[in-house]
Motif scaffolding. Sequence first.
Motif, PDB file in Angstrom:
ATOM      1  N   PRO A   7      -4.893   3.575   1.961  1.00  0.00           N
ATOM      2  CA  PRO A   7      -5.661   2.508   1.311  1.00  0.00           C
ATOM      3  C   PRO A   7      -4.840   1.722   0.294  1.00  0.00           C
ATOM      4  CG  PRO A   7      -6.953   4.510   1.448  1.00  0.00           C
ATOM      5  CD  PRO A   7      -5.560   4.887   1.820  1.00  0.00           C
ATOM      6  N   LYS A  26     -12.687   6.124  -3.766  1.00  0.00           N
ATOM      7  CA  LYS A  26     -12.115   6.679  -2.543  1.00  0.00           C
ATOM      8  C   LYS A  26     -12.897   7.901  -2.109  1.00  0.00           C
ATOM      9  CE  LYS A  26      -9.807   7.926   0.833  1.00  0.00           C
ATOM     10  NZ  LYS A  26     -10.149   7.260   2.084  1.00  0.00           N
ATOM     11  N   THR A  49      -2.434  -0.461   2.143  1.00  0.00           N
ATOM     12  CA  THR A  49      -3.150  -1.582   2.750  1.00  0.00           C
ATOM     13  C   THR A  49      -3.316  -2.716   1.742  1.00  0.00           C
ATOM     14  OG1 THR A  49      -4.331  -0.102   4.265  1.00  0.00           O
ATOM     15  CG2 THR A  49      -5.305  -2.271   3.864  1.00  0.00           C
ATOM     16  N   ASP A 108     -12.893   6.833   6.015  1.00  0.00           N
ATOM     17  CA  ASP A 108     -12.572   5.415   5.891  1.00  0.00           C
ATOM     18  C   ASP A 108     -13.383   4.588   6.881  1.00  0.00           C
ATOM     19  OD1 ASP A 108     -10.043   5.511   4.060  1.00  0.00           O
ATOM     20  OD2 ASP A 108      -9.676   7.027   5.579  1.00  0.00           O
ATOM     21  N   VAL A 115      -9.276   0.221  -1.414  1.00  0.00           N
ATOM     22  CA  VAL A 115      -8.431  -0.934  -1.116  1.00  0.00           C
ATOM     23  C   VAL A 115      -8.712  -2.059  -2.106  1.00  0.00           C
ATOM     24  CG1 VAL A 115      -7.862  -2.713   0.592  1.00  0.00           C
ATOM     25  CG2 VAL A 115      -8.251  -0.359   1.338  1.00  0.00           C
TER      26      VAL A 115
END
Length: 341
Positions: A132, A334, A135, A50, A161
């Motif tokens: 994610p 991702k 978030t 990330d 995200v």
Amino acid sequence: MSLPAENMRVVLASRPVGEPTASDFRIETAPLPVPKEGDLLLETLYLSLDPYMRGRMSAAESYADPVEVGAVMVGGTVCRVLESKAQGFAAGDVVLSFSGWQTHSVADARHVRRLDPKAAPVQTALGVLGMPGFTAYAGLLQIGRPKHGETVVVAAATGPVGSAVGQIAKIKGARAVGIAGGPEKCAHLAELGFDAALDHHAPDFEERLAAACPAGVDVYFENVGGKVWDAVLPLLNTYARVPVCGLVAYYNATAPAEGPDRTPALLSRILTKSLTLRGFIQSEFVKDHYVHFLADMSGWVREGRVKYREDVVDGLEYAPSAFIGLLNGQNFGKLLIKVAE
């Protein structure tokens, strides 16, 4: 079950100056860690990579302590329990942990969460059903608060995200405008149901963004900064909300940006448009909203209302190069390192 003899790990070899390089990481082996009472010995199955990790490589003041030089790089993981010295866990259980860039680790059982492989692919606990996804959920719904018919713009929109932000915005009845890098990523945003997709590499990006937002922008989910922020700022409507999640355009900066000081113009815009700019870290919302997130997002994924894409790299030894690529936008979805079967 026979235990392996060694633990392979990736440590921070030096603090990067500007963009990280391969020499800032070191791969080494160490004896297998030994669990004590209340602990679990874990084997890493998946490691999450990330953008926040770039900040942890720096000694600059931040919301979390930096990784020390010589220490294992931090990161969320999905792990298999090899040995349990804690009640309620057994060898073979799959758990969500924060074990970092290594093949094996010891974790306090109080700090892991058991996963059900039958409920969803276990790696989704690091993506759409994990940090994610949460978030996106918390930042958009608690700070952005999109209303039906409003326009939501999100940067880095094909990332874990950003893609969730746009799809949740659509579920809430808003228009979703995504910004990404390149035609392939923009085409993917159309597949996800975004109302418009803009390539920030286009020479007429600012004009295209304005055309895609004829009624202005009510919510801008900030993941990038830089020229994308410069293009969005003039389009923000009165009372617009800006959840500031990330600023990847600045993560490798070694000095302040050149040019005139634009702070007075920014503050003037905030004042005259009554804008709300709110930085956040997802952990501040966990206590009150994580349970609701798991229920909502799990349902949306099952129903096909939220789709996700994963970019999986095999082998822990490739984590440094994959991470450097992430900071340059080379991932598509991702980014995960598959460490073991």
